[in-house]
Design an enzyme around this catalytic site. Structure first.
Site, PDB file in Angstrom:
ATOM      1  N   SER A  48      -2.907  61.363  63.896  1.00  0.00           N
ATOM      2  CA  SER A  48      -2.883  60.663  62.611  1.00  0.00           C
ATOM      3  C   SER A  48      -3.236  59.198  62.827  1.00  0.00           C
ATOM      4  O   SER A  48      -2.928  58.624  63.881  1.00  0.00           O
ATOM      5  CB  SER A  48      -1.492  60.764  61.993  1.00  0.00           C
ATOM      6  OG  SER A  48      -1.376  59.846  60.920  1.00  0.00           O
TER       7      SER A  48
ATOM      8  N   TYR B  58       7.323  60.763  60.360  1.00  0.00           N
ATOM      9  CA  TYR B  58       5.974  61.299  60.543  1.00  0.00           C
ATOM     10  C   TYR B  58       5.231  60.502  61.617  1.00  0.00           C
ATOM     11  O   TYR B  58       4.671  61.066  62.565  1.00  0.00           O
ATOM     12  CB  TYR B  58       5.219  61.235  59.212  1.00  0.00           C
ATOM     13  CG  TYR B  58       3.823  61.786  59.276  1.00  0.00           C
ATOM     14  CD1 TYR B  58       3.605  63.157  59.288  1.00  0.00           C
ATOM     15  CD2 TYR B  58       2.719  60.933  59.349  1.00  0.00           C
ATOM     16  CE1 TYR B  58       2.316  63.670  59.354  1.00  0.00           C
ATOM     17  CE2 TYR B  58       1.429  61.434  59.412  1.00  0.00           C
ATOM     18  CZ  TYR B  58       1.233  62.801  59.417  1.00  0.00           C
ATOM     19  OH  TYR B  58      -0.032  63.300  59.488  1.00  0.00           O
TER      20      TYR B  58
END
Ligand SMILES: [Zn+2]
Length: 655
Positions: free
Chosen positions: A539, A552
């Site tokens: 990410s 996250y």
């Protein structure tokens, strides 16, 4: 034998060629008659050509078409006058024959006519049907085959001794048929090859095929050679520790990676556990040799099999008219007491075809054994078909295989978004793919196809992961590529309100599950013929985290670090581990409208602005990420490991 003719269905097919299509499909739908492009049918139609001359045209099955799915366009129209004259020639080589056929086709773009075209032309009947029926093969492939055939059919069929398909067979049939056919003749049996039927209508010819094959079935039944009792088999042993080793050996021997599909049903296991030599006598019908090789490999000694194959080639090649080029010496069917029947192909589809052919071969062998002893054609006849110049020419023309042909990939989170796009990118490049996802949609997300296995699986369960790997290995033989994509994004939350339970849930899916997957897959990836590859879907939050996404961001950062360590630890085993860092990919399962709105609001933007909020002002889609992930498994990144590549439209904080 069941006649599948259905009056109301048949009425939808108006005209002689349409009727030909209908009954061809009826025969094709019965896999005990024909399999995968086997068999052929024809109809002779009188018509006027463009300049007004009367012409008789033979519409015969074109190559590349399957009877089960054939359409009118699958029949090649060939001028009968020329075919009849060709049949009177003394000699014609098969490549010459194919050239003659091609030049007499009356429709541009029609498929190449079947090699058995002249044979259809010389039979003086409007409709001609030809199959490689299992029951007929079981009868003819015995020591007493010819006598049994004459006993079953009397004068109703003309019996032709075995001659290789092509011009010589057509000529022999022309002579024998003219000499031996009588008023009651409704068919022709080609020993060790198959059966013909004919008639004035499509219905009559098809019904005669069913009737004739039914008589062979009845004969086998009367002699207790039809129902074969199969004892229940023990299925212990795990595929993961054994099959990938065999696959690696076969791939090395073949010179390219292969799919190895294992079948452990009772019939396959019982056959693989026989201690006699029935499997070593040869194929049920010679054209199977192109897919299955002459005999299966018993056990797992690939080197010994290859050596025997080379000797077979050297023994037979000098007898051929022209120089032959040896095919790869790797087995296509393996019979192993633990692994069962294993089928080898350059693709999963090829392996599935091999499976179908050999499953029917086992039936034929067992019935012929029960009838008095299975007997196949002598080795030189099989060699002639395997090394037929028409087949060798096809080989020379074959293009480059797909980049991942024969390779297997596993994708997590495969039911939607980036995962599904990865599945599609890998399939497109020729890989077989195992898709896993917590959603049952994964089973059908790309439709039913031989090169895809979708498994519902909770990746946070070690047991479920191991079971999925076991199923994947049994289906495709091993693992070459692992795409770790499954992840959750719970929505924005400040650290002070982030509870431990949510934190651990994010970690268990985004991080812990991937450790399990990497660990459990490492042995498989080490055995990948071209080296293992892992791609981690990371990410942008790793290099540039955002407020409100602590769990996250932390999970993806730890995952990236795990990937870097794996790159270091596994590099010497030829495993490459690379990471892509996507950002703002909104066509994924994570991004519900609600999450999207809340993130956009968090940055003070509209949803549209938020979607293109990058240096290039471009939208990043699932397919963009998937294409990069697939390329990272390919030759472009062959010298790259431990890398992190952004796919985010350019991010000023990352740059
Ligand atoms: Zn045939």
């Amino acid at each position: 034998m069941k006649n599948r003719w259905n009056e109301s269905e048949a009425e939808k097919y108006q005209g002689e060629l349409a009727q030909r299509v209908y009954t061809s499909r009826l025969l094709g739908a019965d896999h005990t008659l024909v399999l995968h492009g086997g068999g052929n049918t024809s109809v002779k139609i009188k018509t006027k050509n463009a300049v007004g001359d009367d012409e008789e045209i033979l519409y015969v099955k074109g190559s590349g078409w399957d009877l089960e799915t054939i359409a009118e366009g699958g029949f090649a129209p060939v001028r009968m006058t020329h075919l009849k004259r060709l049949a009177r020639l003394e000699v014609l080589s098969d490549p010459q024959m194919m050239n003659e056929l091609a030049t007499q086709v009356t429709r541009a773009g029609a498929p190449a006519p079947s090699v058995e075209t002249i044979l259809h032309a010389i039979l003086p009947y409007k409709f001609v049907d030809h199959t490689h029926a299992d029951a007929v093969l079981a009868v003819t492939n015995t020591a007493d085959g010819e006598r049994s055939i004459r006993e079953i059919y009397g004068n109703d069929v003309v019996v032709i001794p075995y001659v290789m398909p092509g011009f010589d067979l057509a000529r022999l049939c022309a002579k024998k048929f003219a000499a031996e056919a009588g008023p009651s003749t409704i068919g022709m049996v080609l020993l060790n090859h198959g059966i013909f039927s004919f008639g004035d209508t499509a219905r009559e010819s098809c019904a005669r095929m069913i009737e004739l094959v039914g008589r062979a079935e009845a004969y086998l039944k009367q002699r207790g050679a039809w129902e074969i009792a199969i004892a229940p088999q023990d299925r212990s042993g795990n595929m993961r520790s054994e099959l990938p080793i065999l696959r690696k050996d076969i791939s090395r021997c073949a010179g390219f990676p292969v799919i190895v599909s294992s079948y452990r049903d009772d019939a396959s296991l019982a056959f693989a556990r026989r201690d006699d030599d029935v499997s070593q006598r040869g194929p049920a019908t010679p054209d199977h040799v192109l897919r299955t090789k002459r005999v299966p490999m018993r056990g797992r000694n690939v080197e010994a099999f290859a050596e025997t194959y080379k000797q077979y080639f050297e023994r037979n090649a000098p007898n051929a008219k022209e120089r032959k080029q040896m095919l790869d010496p790797a087995p296509r069917v393996i019979l192993d007491p633990v692994l069962g029947m294993c089928c080898v192909g350059r693709s999963a589809k090829e392996a599935a075809i091999v499976r179908d052919l050999y499953a029917h071969t086992m039936d034929v062998i067992l019935r012929a054994e029960a009838l008095g002893g299975y007997r196949a054609l002598p080795e030189p006849d099989i060699f002639d078909v395997e090394y037929w110049d028409l087949e060798q020419a096809k080989l020379r023309k074959a293009g480059k295989p797909a980049v991942f042909a024969g390779e297997v990939a596993l994708v997590t989170g495969a039911a939607s978004g980036i995962g599904k796009a990865c599945v599609e990118s890998l399939l497109k490049r020729g890989a077989a793919v195992v898709g896993v996802d917590i959603s049952a949609e994964v089973e059908s997300c790309v439709g039913a196809r031989a090169d895809y296995l979708g498994l519902q699986c909770d990746v946070t369960s070690e047991k479920a992961v191991v079971e999925a790997l076991e199923a994947g290995v049994q289906t495709f033989g091993g693992l070459d590529m692992l795409i770790l994509n499954a992840g959750i994004f719970p929505g924005g939350k400040a650290i002070e309100s982030l509870d431990g339970k949510e934190w651990r849930r994010v970690m268990s899916v985004n991080l812990d599950a991937n450790l399990t997957l990497m660990r459990e897959c490492s042995t498989l990836l080490r055995l990948a013929p071209n080296g293992g590859r892992i791609v981690i879907i990371g990410s942008k939050n790793v290099p540039a985290p955002g407020p409100g996404a602590a769990a996250y961001s932390a999970s993806k950062a730890a995952l990236t670090q795990l990937a870097r360590v794996a790159a270091l630890e596994w590099g010497s085993s030829g495993i490459r581990v690379n990471t892509v860092h996507p950002n703002a990919v909104f066509d994924t399962g994570i991004w519900t409208d609600e999450v999207l709105k809340s993130r956009a609001a968090h940055y003070g933007m509209s949803v549209e602005e938020y979607k293109r909020n990058n240096v290039l002002r471009t939208e990043v889609r699932s397919t963009d990420v998937a294409e990069l992930a697939a390329e990272m498994c390919g030759p472009l990144f062959a010298k790259t490991t431990g890398a992190q590549v952004p796919v985010d439209g350019g991010n000023d904080r990352v740059i």
